[in-house]
Design a protein around this motif. Structure first.
Motif, PDB file in Angstrom:
ATOM      1  N   THR A 244      21.708   3.979  12.095  1.00  0.00           N
ATOM      2  CA  THR A 244      21.702   5.336  12.646  1.00  0.00           C
ATOM      3  C   THR A 244      20.986   5.380  13.984  1.00  0.00           C
ATOM      4  O   THR A 244      21.489   5.959  14.960  1.00  0.00           O
ATOM      5  CB  THR A 244      21.022   6.306  11.669  1.00  0.00           C
ATOM      6  OG1 THR A 244      21.688   6.246  10.399  1.00  0.00           O
ATOM      7  CG2 THR A 244      21.072   7.731  12.198  1.00  0.00           C
ATOM      8  N   VAL A 245      19.823   4.758  14.047  1.00  0.00           N
ATOM      9  CA  VAL A 245      19.051   4.748  15.298  1.00  0.00           C
ATOM     10  C   VAL A 245      19.805   4.015  16.394  1.00  0.00           C
ATOM     11  O   VAL A 245      19.897   4.491  17.540  1.00  0.00           O
ATOM     12  CB  VAL A 245      17.665   4.096  15.066  1.00  0.00           C
ATOM     13  CG1 VAL A 245      16.942   3.888  16.392  1.00  0.00           C
ATOM     14  CG2 VAL A 245      16.825   4.949  14.117  1.00  0.00           C
ATOM     15  N   TYR A 246      20.373   2.856  16.061  1.00  0.00           N
ATOM     16  CA  TYR A 246      21.097   2.072  17.063  1.00  0.00           C
ATOM     17  C   TYR A 246      22.293   2.860  17.608  1.00  0.00           C
ATOM     18  O   TYR A 246      22.524   2.905  18.829  1.00  0.00           O
ATOM     19  CB  TYR A 246      21.567   0.752  16.460  1.00  0.00           C
ATOM     20  CG  TYR A 246      22.322  -0.118  17.440  1.00  0.00           C
ATOM     21  CD1 TYR A 246      21.652  -0.772  18.471  1.00  0.00           C
ATOM     22  CD2 TYR A 246      23.704  -0.268  17.345  1.00  0.00           C
ATOM     23  CE1 TYR A 246      22.337  -1.558  19.381  1.00  0.00           C
ATOM     24  CE2 TYR A 246      24.388  -1.053  18.249  1.00  0.00           C
ATOM     25  CZ  TYR A 246      23.704  -1.700  19.267  1.00  0.00           C
ATOM     26  OH  TYR A 246      24.389  -2.476  20.176  1.00  0.00           O
ATOM     27  N   ARG A 247      23.035   3.511  16.732  1.00  0.00           N
ATOM     28  CA  ARG A 247      24.207   4.249  17.191  1.00  0.00           C
ATOM     29  C   ARG A 247      23.815   5.515  17.958  1.00  0.00           C
ATOM     30  O   ARG A 247      24.529   5.924  18.880  1.00  0.00           O
ATOM     31  CB  ARG A 247      25.109   4.563  16.000  1.00  0.00           C
ATOM     32  CG  ARG A 247      25.774   3.306  15.484  1.00  0.00           C
ATOM     33  CD  ARG A 247      26.641   3.483  14.275  1.00  0.00           C
ATOM     34  NE  ARG A 247      27.252   2.203  13.936  1.00  0.00           N
ATOM     35  CZ  ARG A 247      28.002   1.971  12.880  1.00  0.00           C
ATOM     36  NH1 ARG A 247      28.249   2.958  12.039  1.00  0.00           N
ATOM     37  NH2 ARG A 247      28.521   0.780  12.671  1.00  0.00           N
ATOM     38  N   TYR A 248      22.684   6.105  17.591  1.00  0.00           N
ATOM     39  CA  TYR A 248      22.197   7.245  18.375  1.00  0.00           C
ATOM     40  C   TYR A 248      21.838   6.804  19.791  1.00  0.00           C
ATOM     41  O   TYR A 248      22.152   7.492  20.775  1.00  0.00           O
ATOM     42  CB  TYR A 248      20.984   7.873  17.699  1.00  0.00           C
ATOM     43  CG  TYR A 248      20.323   8.943  18.536  1.00  0.00           C
ATOM     44  CD1 TYR A 248      20.926  10.187  18.711  1.00  0.00           C
ATOM     45  CD2 TYR A 248      19.097   8.696  19.165  1.00  0.00           C
ATOM     46  CE1 TYR A 248      20.325  11.169  19.495  1.00  0.00           C
ATOM     47  CE2 TYR A 248      18.498   9.665  19.955  1.00  0.00           C
ATOM     48  CZ  TYR A 248      19.113  10.897  20.113  1.00  0.00           C
ATOM     49  OH  TYR A 248      18.527  11.860  20.895  1.00  0.00           O
ATOM     50  N   LEU A 249      21.204   5.642  19.920  1.00  0.00           N
ATOM     51  CA  LEU A 249      20.851   5.133  21.247  1.00  0.00           C
ATOM     52  C   LEU A 249      22.096   4.809  22.066  1.00  0.00           C
ATOM     53  O   LEU A 249      22.124   5.029  23.284  1.00  0.00           O
ATOM     54  CB  LEU A 249      19.966   3.888  21.102  1.00  0.00           C
ATOM     55  CG  LEU A 249      18.572   4.129  20.514  1.00  0.00           C
ATOM     56  CD1 LEU A 249      17.828   2.808  20.322  1.00  0.00           C
ATOM     57  CD2 LEU A 249      17.761   5.067  21.400  1.00  0.00           C
ATOM     58  N   LEU A 250      23.139   4.296  21.414  1.00  0.00           N
ATOM     59  CA  LEU A 250      24.397   4.054  22.124  1.00  0.00           C
ATOM     60  C   LEU A 250      25.011   5.376  22.574  1.00  0.00           C
ATOM     61  O   LEU A 250      25.531   5.480  23.698  1.00  0.00           O
ATOM     62  CB  LEU A 250      25.384   3.310  21.226  1.00  0.00           C
ATOM     63  CG  LEU A 250      25.077   1.843  20.915  1.00  0.00           C
ATOM     64  CD1 LEU A 250      26.183   1.254  20.029  1.00  0.00           C
ATOM     65  CD2 LEU A 250      24.950   1.016  22.189  1.00  0.00           C
TER      66      LEU A 250
ATOM     67  N   ARG B  74      23.464   8.060  23.385  1.00  0.00           N
ATOM     68  CA  ARG B  74      22.688   8.545  24.532  1.00  0.00           C
ATOM     69  C   ARG B  74      23.124   7.891  25.837  1.00  0.00           C
ATOM     70  O   ARG B  74      22.904   8.460  26.925  1.00  0.00           O
ATOM     71  CB  ARG B  74      21.195   8.277  24.292  1.00  0.00           C
ATOM     72  CG  ARG B  74      20.555   9.103  23.195  1.00  0.00           C
ATOM     73  CD  ARG B  74      20.336  10.546  23.653  1.00  0.00           C
ATOM     74  NE  ARG B  74      19.504  10.607  24.833  1.00  0.00           N
ATOM     75  CZ  ARG B  74      18.174  10.684  24.820  1.00  0.00           C
ATOM     76  NH1 ARG B  74      17.538  10.701  23.641  1.00  0.00           N
ATOM     77  NH2 ARG B  74      17.490  10.747  25.936  1.00  0.00           N
ATOM     78  N   ARG B  75      23.728   6.701  25.749  1.00  0.00           N
ATOM     79  CA  ARG B  75      24.157   5.985  26.957  1.00  0.00           C
ATOM     80  C   ARG B  75      25.507   6.460  27.471  1.00  0.00           C
ATOM     81  O   ARG B  75      25.938   6.067  28.558  1.00  0.00           O
ATOM     82  CB  ARG B  75      24.241   4.480  26.664  1.00  0.00           C
ATOM     83  CG  ARG B  75      22.903   3.821  26.428  1.00  0.00           C
ATOM     84  CD  ARG B  75      23.062   2.425  25.859  1.00  0.00           C
ATOM     85  NE  ARG B  75      23.914   1.568  26.672  1.00  0.00           N
ATOM     86  CZ  ARG B  75      24.193   0.297  26.374  1.00  0.00           C
ATOM     87  NH1 ARG B  75      23.692  -0.236  25.260  1.00  0.00           N
ATOM     88  NH2 ARG B  75      24.958  -0.422  27.162  1.00  0.00           N
TER      89      ARG B  75
ATOM     90  N   ASP C  68      26.650  -3.993  16.934  1.00  0.00           N
ATOM     91  CA  ASP C  68      26.990  -2.848  16.093  1.00  0.00           C
ATOM     92  C   ASP C  68      27.561  -3.311  14.754  1.00  0.00           C
ATOM     93  O   ASP C  68      27.258  -2.728  13.708  1.00  0.00           O
ATOM     94  CB  ASP C  68      27.996  -1.972  16.829  1.00  0.00           C
ATOM     95  CG  ASP C  68      28.346  -0.719  16.050  1.00  0.00           C
ATOM     96  OD1 ASP C  68      27.441   0.109  15.838  1.00  0.00           O
ATOM     97  OD2 ASP C  68      29.509  -0.571  15.645  1.00  0.00           O
TER      98      ASP C  68
ATOM     99  N   TRP D 277      24.834  -4.238  12.380  1.00  0.00           N
ATOM    100  CA  TRP D 277      24.196  -3.074  11.765  1.00  0.00           C
ATOM    101  C   TRP D 277      25.073  -2.483  10.665  1.00  0.00           C
ATOM    102  O   TRP D 277      24.573  -1.992   9.640  1.00  0.00           O
ATOM    103  CB  TRP D 277      23.867  -2.014  12.821  1.00  0.00           C
ATOM    104  CG  TRP D 277      22.594  -2.289  13.541  1.00  0.00           C
ATOM    105  CD1 TRP D 277      22.437  -2.585  14.866  1.00  0.00           C
ATOM    106  CD2 TRP D 277      21.291  -2.321  12.969  1.00  0.00           C
ATOM    107  NE1 TRP D 277      21.110  -2.792  15.154  1.00  0.00           N
ATOM    108  CE2 TRP D 277      20.381  -2.631  14.004  1.00  0.00           C
ATOM    109  CE3 TRP D 277      20.787  -2.107  11.683  1.00  0.00           C
ATOM    110  CZ2 TRP D 277      19.008  -2.727  13.791  1.00  0.00           C
ATOM    111  CZ3 TRP D 277      19.418  -2.204  11.464  1.00  0.00           C
ATOM    112  CH2 TRP D 277      18.551  -2.514  12.515  1.00  0.00           C
TER     113      TRP D 277
END
Length: 332
Positions: A281-287, A289-290, A309, A312
């Motif tokens: 969830t955190v990794y995809r949220y950061l993506l 944001r980009r 991805d 994860w």
């Protein structure tokens, strides 16, 4: 047999097929069989098939009981056979695709009718195995769960329903096929055909993981799906909106998984088990944001970040499975 005679598959111009055949080497029957079943993804989906069994087991012997082994057979064959139906249904699209032409070659090598027949034979084997488990557990709900997976696969792939083309129904069908059904089959097999409150919460969370992935994975294929009028969430609502939907649906998934594991195994196991879904969830949220626009979303999820991805995605089920296994080992 002419292509127009294949049930449920639109005709493909002979010129397109002839041109493709002229530029590709005909696969062997064994190679075509492997391509249609996509055996290479077995390691990726292993814990999708196993997690329910591992969290429901009370002792190691539960994992190699007759019901458990049959459940693994059912889940595995259902997964690979599902790819056969998908490749059969997507044959006209794959025939026109430069990237997926090899899949169309495999369908042609086996034959359209034989490809469909192979799917139904394999599904019949899974239903027969489910009936045996139902007898062993004295609970015919097991067969109903298996049949619901077949229905979901047909609704997802077959015309005129073809839920694959129908927006949110695309991830809904995927969540049933890859989350709800295999989770229930594995859980029931080692838990005497029953499931409690903690199990239901965990199952709902795992189903939402697959639902989220239906949104997320639609982004990189947006252009191809739009060209074929396949209305995935990304085509219907836009790639960036699909990314947002994927991240938002992961939030309740994490909560349900954490609470379910807490009820079933305890707080420490819950903390470790939910680490994979939270990390994804955190990794995809950061993506997310980009990304500033839809084209940027497609380009990002078509770039090398896909490899990270994908790791994860695996971790979401790995951590759940591993804490289930650890609990069984430590409890004994």
């Amino acid at each position: 047999m002419s292509r127009a005679m294949a049930p449920g598959v639109p005709d493909v111009p002979d010129s397109a097929a002839s041109a493709e055949a002229a530029t590709t080497e005909r696969p062997t029957l064994f190679a075509a069989f492997k391509t249609l079943h996509r055996f290479e993804v077995g390691p990726i989906y292993l814990f999708v098939l196993l997690w329910g069994m591992l969290v429901a087991a009370q002792k190691p012997s539960d994992l190699w009981s007759a019901a458990a082994l049959l459940a693994l057979f059912i889940n595995g064959l259902s997964l690979f056979s599902g790819f056969v139906l998908n490749n059969y249904s997507d044959y006209p699209i794959d025939r026109r695709s430069k990237l997926k032409g090899y899949v169309a070659d495999a369908v042609e090598r086996v034959g359209l009718r034989k490809t469909l027949a192979m799917y139904w034979i394999e599904q019949a084997l899974t239903v027969a195995a489910a009936a045996i488990v139902s007898v062993l557990l004295d609970n015919w709900l097991f067969v109903l769960v298996k049949l619901s997976g077949i229905v979901a696969g047909i609704l997802y792939n077959a015309e005129p329903m073809r839920m694959k083309r129908r927006g949110i129904w695309n991830p809904v069908m995927l969540s049933i096929r890859f989350g709800l059904v295999p989770g229930m089959i594995a859980y029931f097999a080692v838990h005497d055909g029953t499931i409690g409150a903690g199990g239901w919460m965990l199952l709902a969370g795992a189903t939402l993981l697959s639902f989220s992935r239906g949104f997320w994975n639609s982004v990189s294929d947006t252009d191809e799906d739009r060209a074929e009028n396949i209305l995935t969430p990304s085509v219907l609502h836009g790639p960036r909106a699909a990314m947002s939907g994927a991240v938002l649906s992961l939030l309740p998934a994490c909560a349900l998984i954490a609470v379910g594991l807490w009820v079933l195994l305890g707080p420490l196991y819950a903390l470790v088990g939910v680490a994979g879904p939270v990390g994804a969830t955190v990794y995809r949220y950061l993506l997310l944001r980009r990304v500033d626009d839809d084209r940027g979303a497609i380009e990002l999820l078509s770039s090398p970040v896909r490899r990270i991805d994908a790791r994860w995605s695996k971790a979401t089920y790995w951590t759940i499975s591993l804490v289930g296994l650890a609990h069984v080992v430590i409890a004994t």
